[in-house]
Each structure stands twice: as C-alpha cells, then as structure tokens.
Scaffold this motif. Structure first.
Motif, short mmCIF file in Angstrom:
data_model
loop_
_atom_site.label_atom_id
_atom_site.label_comp_id
_atom_site.label_asym_id
_atom_site.label_seq_id
_atom_site.Cartn_x
_atom_site.Cartn_y
_atom_site.Cartn_z
N ASP A 171 -10.74 5.91 5.92
CA ASP A 171 -9.48 5.18 5.87
C ASP A 171 -8.61 5.84 4.80
O ASP A 171 -8.47 5.35 3.68
CB ASP A 171 -9.73 3.71 5.54
CG ASP A 171 -8.48 2.85 5.68
OD1 ASP A 171 -7.38 3.42 5.78
OD2 ASP A 171 -8.61 1.60 5.67
N TYR A 172 -8.01 6.98 5.16
CA TYR A 172 -7.33 7.80 4.17
C TYR A 172 -6.04 7.17 3.66
O TYR A 172 -5.65 7.43 2.52
CB TYR A 172 -7.05 9.19 4.77
CG TYR A 172 -8.31 9.91 5.15
CD1 TYR A 172 -9.26 10.25 4.18
CD2 TYR A 172 -8.58 10.24 6.48
CE1 TYR A 172 -10.43 10.91 4.53
CE2 TYR A 172 -9.75 10.88 6.84
CZ TYR A 172 -10.67 11.21 5.86
OH TYR A 172 -11.83 11.85 6.22
N GLN A 173 -5.38 6.37 4.47
CA GLN A 173 -4.16 5.72 4.00
C GLN A 173 -4.47 4.74 2.88
O GLN A 173 -3.80 4.72 1.85
CB GLN A 173 -3.48 5.00 5.17
CG GLN A 173 -2.09 4.47 4.82
CD GLN A 173 -1.11 5.59 4.49
OE1 GLN A 173 -0.81 6.43 5.33
NE2 GLN A 173 -0.62 5.61 3.26
N LEU A 174 -5.49 3.90 3.08
CA LEU A 174 -5.88 2.95 2.04
C LEU A 174 -6.41 3.69 0.82
O LEU A 174 -6.10 3.33 -0.32
CB LEU A 174 -6.92 1.98 2.57
CG LEU A 174 -7.49 0.98 1.57
CD1 LEU A 174 -6.37 0.12 0.98
CD2 LEU A 174 -8.56 0.10 2.22
N ALA A 175 -7.23 4.71 1.05
CA ALA A 175 -7.78 5.48 -0.07
C ALA A 175 -6.66 6.09 -0.91
O ALA A 175 -6.68 6.02 -2.14
CB ALA A 175 -8.70 6.58 0.45
N LEU A 176 -5.67 6.67 -0.25
CA LEU A 176 -4.56 7.29 -0.97
C LEU A 176 -3.80 6.25 -1.79
O LEU A 176 -3.44 6.50 -2.95
CB LEU A 176 -3.62 7.97 0.02
CG LEU A 176 -2.43 8.74 -0.57
CD1 LEU A 176 -2.90 9.83 -1.51
CD2 LEU A 176 -1.59 9.33 0.56
N SER A 177 -3.58 5.09 -1.22
CA SER A 177 -2.89 4.02 -1.93
C SER A 177 -3.67 3.58 -3.17
O SER A 177 -3.09 3.40 -4.26
CB SER A 177 -2.68 2.82 -1.00
OG SER A 177 -2.09 1.74 -1.68
N GLU A 178 -4.98 3.43 -3.03
CA GLU A 178 -5.80 3.00 -4.16
C GLU A 178 -5.87 4.09 -5.24
O GLU A 178 -5.84 3.79 -6.44
CB GLU A 178 -7.21 2.64 -3.69
CG GLU A 178 -7.27 1.41 -2.79
CD GLU A 178 -6.91 0.13 -3.52
OE1 GLU A 178 -7.02 0.09 -4.77
OE2 GLU A 178 -6.48 -0.83 -2.86
N PHE A 179 -5.96 5.34 -4.83
CA PHE A 179 -5.99 6.43 -5.81
C PHE A 179 -4.68 6.52 -6.58
O PHE A 179 -4.67 6.78 -7.79
CB PHE A 179 -6.27 7.77 -5.10
CG PHE A 179 -7.66 7.89 -4.55
CD1 PHE A 179 -8.73 7.20 -5.12
CD2 PHE A 179 -7.92 8.70 -3.44
CE1 PHE A 179 -10.02 7.31 -4.62
CE2 PHE A 179 -9.21 8.82 -2.94
CZ PHE A 179 -10.25 8.13 -3.52
N ARG A 180 -3.57 6.30 -5.89
CA ARG A 180 -2.27 6.30 -6.57
C ARG A 180 -2.20 5.17 -7.61
O ARG A 180 -1.71 5.37 -8.73
CB ARG A 180 -1.15 6.14 -5.55
CG ARG A 180 -0.85 7.39 -4.74
CD ARG A 180 0.12 7.08 -3.62
NE ARG A 180 0.52 8.27 -2.89
CZ ARG A 180 1.12 8.25 -1.71
NH1 ARG A 180 1.42 7.08 -1.14
NH2 ARG A 180 1.45 9.38 -1.10
N THR A 181 -2.70 4.00 -7.22
CA THR A 181 -2.69 2.88 -8.15
C THR A 181 -3.57 3.17 -9.37
O THR A 181 -3.19 2.91 -10.51
CB THR A 181 -3.19 1.60 -7.45
OG1 THR A 181 -2.33 1.31 -6.35
CG2 THR A 181 -3.19 0.42 -8.40
N ALA A 182 -4.76 3.73 -9.11
CA ALA A 182 -5.67 4.06 -10.21
C ALA A 182 -5.05 5.09 -11.14
O ALA A 182 -5.16 5.00 -12.37
CB ALA A 182 -6.99 4.59 -9.64
N ARG A 183 -4.36 6.07 -10.56
CA ARG A 183 -3.71 7.10 -11.39
C ARG A 183 -2.60 6.49 -12.23
O ARG A 183 -2.42 6.84 -13.41
CB ARG A 183 -3.15 8.21 -10.50
CG ARG A 183 -2.50 9.33 -11.29
CD ARG A 183 -2.06 10.48 -10.42
NE ARG A 183 -0.97 10.13 -9.54
CZ ARG A 183 -0.24 11.04 -8.88
NH1 ARG A 183 -0.52 12.33 -8.99
NH2 ARG A 183 0.74 10.66 -8.08
N ARG A 184 -1.84 5.57 -11.64
CA ARG A 184 -0.76 4.93 -12.39
C ARG A 184 -1.30 4.08 -13.54
O ARG A 184 -0.73 4.05 -14.64
CB ARG A 184 0.07 4.06 -11.44
CG ARG A 184 1.30 3.44 -12.10
CD ARG A 184 2.17 2.71 -11.11
NE ARG A 184 1.51 1.56 -10.51
CZ ARG A 184 1.06 1.50 -9.27
NH1 ARG A 184 1.18 2.56 -8.46
NH2 ARG A 184 0.48 0.41 -8.80
#
Length: 269
Positions: free
Chosen positions: A43-56
């Motif tokens: 689920d790359y869309q969700l993964a990308l969203s979560e990684f962006r949040t973690a980075r922020r």
C-alpha cells in the motif's frame, strides 16, 4: 511487537500499528512503523503518507529511500528520481545513500534504461574485497542490473559475490545462481497414490533410496572461474574497476544521475 510480526503475521502487525497511531499519532516512530507495515503490504500511497508525516515530526531524512521506492511503486518514476536528487538526499548517511542508489537503479530498469541502471551502482563501495553491512544488497542489485542488460557471465559473478556476502539471507542470490546454472532439484519419491495402486504382497520391499541428482552435476557453469570477471583492486580502491557498460546511458536523465552520484559521494569525504 510490530517488527516481530512483520514477517510472520502482517495482519497482526497492522492491527498493532493502527492501535499505536490512535494512541500516539504524533510520535514519529509510531507513524514510521505504520508506514513500514503499509509498505510491506504494497500500500504505497498510505506508506508514503506515513513516511512524510514521520519525517515532518522527526526532521530526519532517513526514510527518503523508502519514499522514493513508494513513488516507484505508484508508477511515478520521474517524481521518484526528482525526490532522489533533492537537497535532502545530501544529508543521508552512507547506508541510506547506497540504498537510495539501489532504488534508483531499479527505477532505471523499470524505464528500460539498463545502461544507466548499471552505471549508477558503480561506486567505490562496489568492491568484492569488502564486506560491509550493505554489500550483499549492493552486489545483488548490481548483478540484477547486469542480468537485465544481458551481461549474463558478469551478472553470475556478482550474484556469487552477493550470495557470499549475504550471511543473513536477506536476498535470494543463491537461488538466482541455481537458476542461472540450470540446477533443478527433482523429487524422486513416488506419489502416495501410485504406491498404493502398485502395492504388492511383498511388504518387505525396500523403498527407492536413489539420491537426488542435479542435471548440472557433471558439467556446470558454476565450475567456471569468475576471477577474470571481478575487480581485483585492493579494498577501498576501485579506480581501475572494469566497467560493465557497453554503451552510454540514455541522456534524458543522465546528467541528473551523474550529479546525484557525485553529490552523494562527495558528502562522504
């Protein structure tokens, strides 16, 4: 808990990660973990969203290779390469930089630019005399790129190096070697139904004890020395490492690749 479940119970891992997000959604490690579960599930869309949040939340760029790979999984190669060449990539540690190059090599293969996929991995760390934490994955990715380009002999040599370096069995390098060598394991034991059908009154007959043999037992490409196919430069010196390329990579993204590889290498000095 989630890390222990990732390989054995992905559904359970997801449940634990979602519970953690509900309870501590503003903790970077929690969002990263949820992203890792989604990434493992594809689920790359969700993964990308979560990684962006973690980075922020954390300010760390260590998830950048995974974010680039998510863009790749979403079939957005140009956006993935743009992210890989961003200024944030210069802050990555050596392991993350190498992982990023591995991902970019895969993107080039996806785009059909096999020469660029090979060249981007020809870095000082690509040395068979070295055994670093990233060696197995780097050797494997290079072998895979060579194989995709049609350099079978050189690819086999690097798959062998990857298998030797992969003490934790993180890749399937050994299996790739067997496939390239034409090794096939045959189960010579008869099917149970056949045994029942052909049973005789002599119950003392001995079962078939013939050993499993390989078609490659008497003659196998594995017996060919790979010394001539591999660099023989001392550890850390790859200035004379033979290039496996047979032509220049396509120019559409060549300048960006060269700049990115040079930049990542400079930051390690």
């Amino acid at each position: 808990m989630v890390s222990r479940l990732l390989d054995t119970d992905i559904v359970g891992a997801r449940a634990h990660a979602e519970t953690a997000v509900r309870r501590a959604g503003r903790v970077a490690a929690v969002r990263e973990t949820r992203g890792l579960v989604a990434y493992r599930e594809g689920d790359y869309q969700l993964a990308l969203s979560e990684f962006r949040t973690a980075r922020r939340l954390s300010g760390s760029q260590h998830l950048l290779p995974l974010m680039v790979d998510c863009e790749r999984g979403l079939n957005r190669p140009e956006r993935a390469l743009e992210l890989a060449g961003s200024p944030e990539a210069r802050t990555l540690g050596r392991a993350e930089r190498i992982e990023l190059l591995i991902v970019c090599s895969g993107i080039r293969r996806d785009m059909g630019d096999h020469d660029a996929a090979v060249v981007i991995l020809e870095i000082p760390e690509l040395n068979p005399n070295r055994r670093d934490p990233w060696s197995a994955r780097l050797f494997y990715a290079y072998a895979d790129a060579l194989h995709s380009r049609g350099d079978t002999a050189l690819a086999r040599a690097w798959f062998a190096e990857a298998a030797d370096a992969d003490t934790e069995l993180a890749t399937d390098a050994a299996e790739r070697l067997e496939d390239m060598d034409g090794i096939v394991f045959i189960d010579l034991a008869p099917e149970q139904d056949d045994v029942t059908h052909h049973a005789t009154t002599d119950h003392q007959s001995e079962p078939n004890q013939e050993a499993v043999t390989s078609p490659a037992e008497t003659s196998s490409p594995a017996e060919t020395s790979t010394e001539s196919l591999l660099p023989t430069t001392p550890t850390g010196d790859t200035s004379e490492m033979p290039s496996a390329t047979t032509g220049a990579p396509s120019t559409e993204f060549a300048d960006r690749d060269a700049e990115m590889s040079a930049t990542l290498a400079d930051t390690d000095r």
